[in-house]
Motif scaffolding. Structure first.
Motif, short mmCIF file in Angstrom:
data_model
loop_
_atom_site.label_atom_id
_atom_site.label_comp_id
_atom_site.label_asym_id
_atom_site.label_seq_id
_atom_site.Cartn_x
_atom_site.Cartn_y
_atom_site.Cartn_z
N GLY A 5 0.73 -1.30 0.14
CA GLY A 5 -0.12 0.03 0.06
C GLY A 5 0.74 1.45 0.04
N ALA A 6 0.29 2.34 -0.39
CA ALA A 6 0.95 3.69 -0.61
C ALA A 6 -0.07 4.53 -0.17
N THR A 7 0.17 5.69 0.56
CA THR A 7 -0.70 6.75 1.08
C THR A 7 0.20 7.90 1.33
N ASN A 8 -0.52 9.08 1.50
CA ASN A 8 -0.13 10.68 1.61
C ASN A 8 -0.35 10.62 3.27
N PRO A 9 0.50 11.38 3.99
CA PRO A 9 0.04 11.72 5.34
C PRO A 9 -1.09 12.79 5.28
N LYS A 10 -1.85 12.95 6.52
CA LYS A 10 -3.09 13.75 6.55
C LYS A 10 -2.26 15.03 6.95
N GLY A 11 -2.17 15.78 6.00
CA GLY A 11 -1.77 17.42 6.05
C GLY A 11 -0.25 17.19 6.13
N GLN A 12 0.64 18.03 7.10
CA GLN A 12 1.94 18.04 6.91
C GLN A 12 2.18 16.96 8.17
N TYR A 13 3.24 16.22 7.88
CA TYR A 13 3.51 14.84 9.13
C TYR A 13 4.08 15.52 10.13
N ASP A 14 3.62 15.06 11.34
CA ASP A 14 4.19 15.57 12.56
C ASP A 14 4.85 14.37 12.99
N SER A 15 6.10 14.57 13.13
CA SER A 15 6.88 13.56 14.10
C SER A 15 6.67 13.25 15.53
N ASP A 16 5.84 14.24 16.18
CA ASP A 16 5.73 13.98 17.44
C ASP A 16 4.52 13.16 17.69
N GLU A 17 3.70 12.98 16.66
CA GLU A 17 2.42 12.18 16.71
C GLU A 17 2.63 10.75 16.21
N SER A 18 1.60 9.95 16.54
CA SER A 18 1.76 8.54 16.30
C SER A 18 1.43 8.27 14.64
N LEU A 19 1.99 7.39 14.02
CA LEU A 19 1.56 7.13 12.65
C LEU A 19 0.00 7.06 12.29
N SER A 20 -0.64 6.59 13.34
CA SER A 20 -2.21 6.29 13.16
C SER A 20 -2.71 7.83 13.06
N VAL A 21 -2.30 8.71 13.64
CA VAL A 21 -2.76 9.98 13.77
C VAL A 21 -2.41 10.80 12.51
N ASN A 22 -1.05 10.47 11.94
CA ASN A 22 -0.73 11.05 10.81
C ASN A 22 -1.24 10.39 9.45
N THR A 23 -1.96 9.14 9.69
CA THR A 23 -2.51 8.57 8.28
C THR A 23 -3.85 8.44 8.34
N THR A 24 -4.58 8.45 9.67
CA THR A 24 -6.03 8.36 9.91
C THR A 24 -6.43 6.83 9.82
N LEU A 25 -5.22 6.07 9.75
CA LEU A 25 -5.43 4.63 9.60
C LEU A 25 -5.50 4.08 11.15
N SER A 26 -6.20 2.94 11.41
CA SER A 26 -6.37 2.70 12.90
C SER A 26 -4.98 1.86 12.98
N GLY A 27 -4.89 1.61 14.45
CA GLY A 27 -3.70 1.00 14.92
C GLY A 27 -3.72 -0.44 14.46
N PRO A 28 -4.76 -1.29 14.51
CA PRO A 28 -4.93 -2.73 14.39
C PRO A 28 -4.51 -2.95 13.00
N LEU A 29 -5.25 -1.89 11.98
CA LEU A 29 -4.65 -2.24 10.57
C LEU A 29 -3.50 -1.96 10.45
N LEU A 30 -2.75 -0.92 10.97
CA LEU A 30 -1.40 -0.83 10.82
C LEU A 30 -0.48 -1.64 11.21
N SER A 31 -1.00 -2.43 12.33
CA SER A 31 -0.35 -3.50 12.86
C SER A 31 -0.04 -4.90 11.83
N ARG A 32 -1.13 -5.01 10.86
CA ARG A 32 -0.89 -5.94 9.85
C ARG A 32 0.37 -5.67 8.99
#
Length: 682
Positions: free
Chosen positions: A476-503
């Motif tokens: 898969g490929a996706t753009n971050p939601k707005g400007q990527y914020d390194s202080d936030e988690s990947l789930s917040v930056n991509t609007t993808l849930s944690g269980p889905l990212l863990s796959r």
């Protein structure tokens, strides 16, 4: 090629003369099959007798031509010949029992009424383009001959009952005759204008009555197959064809299966809709169907190419990582650098080994990969190149997939609910590339969890309950939601849930930061691509080699063969050194508290094993060594914007190929060994 025969009764009577010869053919080549059917004691209604067309053609050319030219009239004669041959074999069995001592342990031989001859055209002259066209090239000229079609099942309907024949009796002369329904007329039965009695006086009566309990019905199922996308020209739309399966053929395939079907092309009237013109729609009546899922990955690899592989790794025996990097440079060569991404793509395509424990629980061997990055960082280029490297691939976008989405859906076709396969099912056994991954439908976001981890898709829709396989690698490929914020988690930056990212086994973040030195190198690399394309001309095999054995350049066709070869040749197992490194790194991550959920770290451990096995395959080995384990750890580390072990591994966009990778590996390996040495191996 003989001209097609007509379908009138005269031809049927003429073809009936072939019955003794067909029975002789079945006794000679299929006596064991007939004996097995006669001794079959389990409650089975239909019995298929599969013959090879090539064998029939070698036995008698005239019989082969008659079957090819007029299968509609010839196949019933073949079924009658099968009954005749069955009776003769039964007589032989009964005679042998009378002459000798009967074996009471064997079941009694009983003649079966519903015996169907199925014609397998594999390896026969019928596989030339005239009688085995692609689905999109089927025309009216193909009607009336024995055809063979190949495709993927995209829809499968439920099993229904359909009328096959019924008997009528003349009210005047009491002559009995059989009538068959006409598929073109919506399976309606048309009675003759006058009594078909063959007596010398004849009978002009047109009044008939149905004989009680004379209606014969068949199991009936409609599926739809679509031609393979990989075989189409650029810009072509894949065409589909409805296929009718009857009797023993029903329920042998499901959505997502690759099939080869042989049979006859027919037509039926489209459903009656007010103010809409009725048309004759093509439909394929199958005589034989065979799943070819195990043949999906057939790529021809000559012995000379395998010798090239062996010689390449013999040359790089002392510098294995330098040889590995030469292979990686062939992945997306138009993109400068990005060593980490190219290594991750190679490991994702090669994959690990599926593990099945004693209870039957399966742990997938296919890794999944997600690219998260700013626009213009080459994400879509990697997706398209990976789709070319895989011999079976489906590339789509989150919202641009079929009406079935990414998994499967139930659609209503002609008043009947049918299952329609999505991208993950159609890519079973291959690669599914999903661009704009964050724009998936809400339905797909909930069902893709099972497809990625258990590699199955459970369906319970519109009364259709089944489970489909999706042994698919997801890229898969996706753009971050707005400007990527390194202080936030990947789930917040991509609007993808944690269980889905863990796959995903590998999640690489590509951030476009300003770097004047690197910008100058990249611009020069892009401008030089046009000049290099004109200067380089690859050979017919896709490999540019020196006069002696030795690979000079890893081109796309050569990479495809290499990935296919190592996937099927090597089944790497972990050594004690590799287990110690992987176990220590897992315990380090657990104790450091960088992972919030235990479920995520357990999946990370499985990902490490898969990636280490994939790296061993990439290195042309059957053992997972310490080098492979460390390479897998460095690949996992690249998924983190801040690394827990190697501080320089987080910037994937600026990761370039090293001049001396083997020496650099020694330094990185020492750091990892030092970090994990305090954790024991249980």
């Amino acid at each position: 090629m003989p001209p097609p025969l007509s379908d009138d009764h005269g031809d049927a009577a003429e073809l009936s003369g072939y019955e003794p010869m067909l029975a002789k053919f079945l006794r000679r080549f299929h006596s064991d099959d007939l004996r097995r059917i006669l001794l079959h004691s389990e409650p089975t209604l239909h019995f298929p007798l599969v013959i090879d067309f090539a064998e029939l053609f070698d036995f008698d050319t005239e019989l082969g031509n008659a079957l090819y030219s007029n299968p509609k009239a010839f196949l019933p004669v073949f079924d009658a010949a099968a009954q005749r041959a069955q009776s003769e074999v039964l007589e032989i069995l009964n005679t042998s029992e009378l002459m000798g001592t009967p074996d009471k342990s064997n079941p009694a031989a009983v003649q079966k009424k519903l015996l169907h001859v199925r014609v397998n055209t594999s390896g026969s002259p019928l596989l030339f383009p005239e009688s085995s066209p692609s689905i999109g090239k089927v025309r009216v000229k193909h009607r009336g001959i024995l055809l063979t079609l190949k495709g993927t099942v995209i829809r499968s309907g439920g099993v229904k009952m359909i009328e096959g024949e019924r008997w009528y009796q003349c009210r005047k002369c009491s002559h009995s005759f059989r009538c068959y329904p006409e598929l073109e007329a919506g399976n309606r039965i048309t009675l003759p204008a006058s009594c078909p009695s063959t007596s010398s006086k004849g009978c002009p009566s047109a009044y008939f009555q149905l004989i009680e309990d004379s209606i014969t019905c068949h199991d009936y199922q409609e599926i739809k197959i679509q031609e393979s996308v990989q075989l189409l020209d650029v810009g072509s739309i894949p065409r589909s064809m409805p296929v009718i399966l009857m009797d023993d053929l029903v329920d042998i395939v499901k959505a997502g299966d690759d099939v080869i079907v042989s049979g006859m092309l027919s037509a039926k009237w489209s459903s009656d809709v007010k103010d809409v013109r009725c048309n004759l729609d093509p439909v394929f009546i199958a005589n034989y169907a065979r799943r070819t899922n195990e043949l999906k990955s057939g790529i021809d690899i000559p012995d000379e190419i395998i010798q090239e592989f062996d010689f390449f790794w013999a040359k790089h025996r002392d510098t294995p990582l330098k040889g590995r990097n030469e292979i990686l440079k062939g992945i997306c060569p138009q993109i400068y650098g990005l060593f980490t991404v190219k290594l991750a793509v190679a490991l994702t395509l090669i994959g690990g080994v599926q593990h099945v424990d004693t209870s039957g629980t399966k742990v997938r061997g296919e890794p999944h990969m997600l690219l998260v990055g700013d626009p213009g960082t080459g994400k879509s280029q990697f997706l398209k190149f990976a789709a070319k490297l895989s011999n079976r691939s489906v590339i789509t976008t989150g919202l641009g997939s079929t009406s079935a989405g990414l998994t499967v859906t139930a659609v209503k076709d002609g008043g009947e609910w049918m299952l329609e396969a999505g991208a993950l099912v159609l890519a079973d056994g291959g690669l599914c590339c999903i661009d704009e991954f964050d724009s998936m439908r809400e339905h797909d976001r909930t069902t893709i969890h099972e497809a990625m981890e258990q590699q199955t898709i459970s369906v319970a829709k519109a009364g259709l309950v089944t489970t489909l396989t999706s042994r698919t690698t997801v890229f898969g490929a996706t753009n971050p939601k707005g400007q990527y914020d390194s202080d936030e988690s990947l789930s917040v930056n991509t609007t993808l849930s944690g269980p889905l990212l863990s796959r995903f086994d590998i999640v690489i973040v590509l951030l476009d930061r300003k770097n004047p030195d690197l910008d100058g190198i990249i611009s020069s690399h892009i401008l030089a691509q046009g000049t290099k394309a004109e200067e380089k001309k690859t050979s017919d095999s896709g490999v540019k080699s020196t006069a002696a054995l030795g690979i000079e350049e890893w081109t796309l066709p050569f990479l495809r063969r290499y990935i296919h070869y190592v996937r099927h040749r090597f089944k790497p197992v972990l050594t004690k050194e590799a287990e110690r490194i992987i176990s220590g790194y897992y315990q380090l991550q657990r104790s450091s508290g960088t992972q919030n959920a235990a479920r995520t770290t357990v999946r990370m451990l499985e990902s490490l094993i898969r990636l280490a096995q994939a790296h061993a395959r990439l290195m042309f080995r059957n053992e997972v060594t310490e080098l492979d384990a460390i390479a897998a750890i460095l690949c996992i580390e690249s998924s983190m914007t801040t690394s827990a072990v190697v501080d320089s591994a987080g910037d994937a966009l600026n990761s370039n190929f090293r001049e001396n990778p083997d020496q650099d590996y020694t330094e990185q390996a020492n750091i990892i060994r030092e970090k994990v040495k305090g954790y024991p191996l249980f």
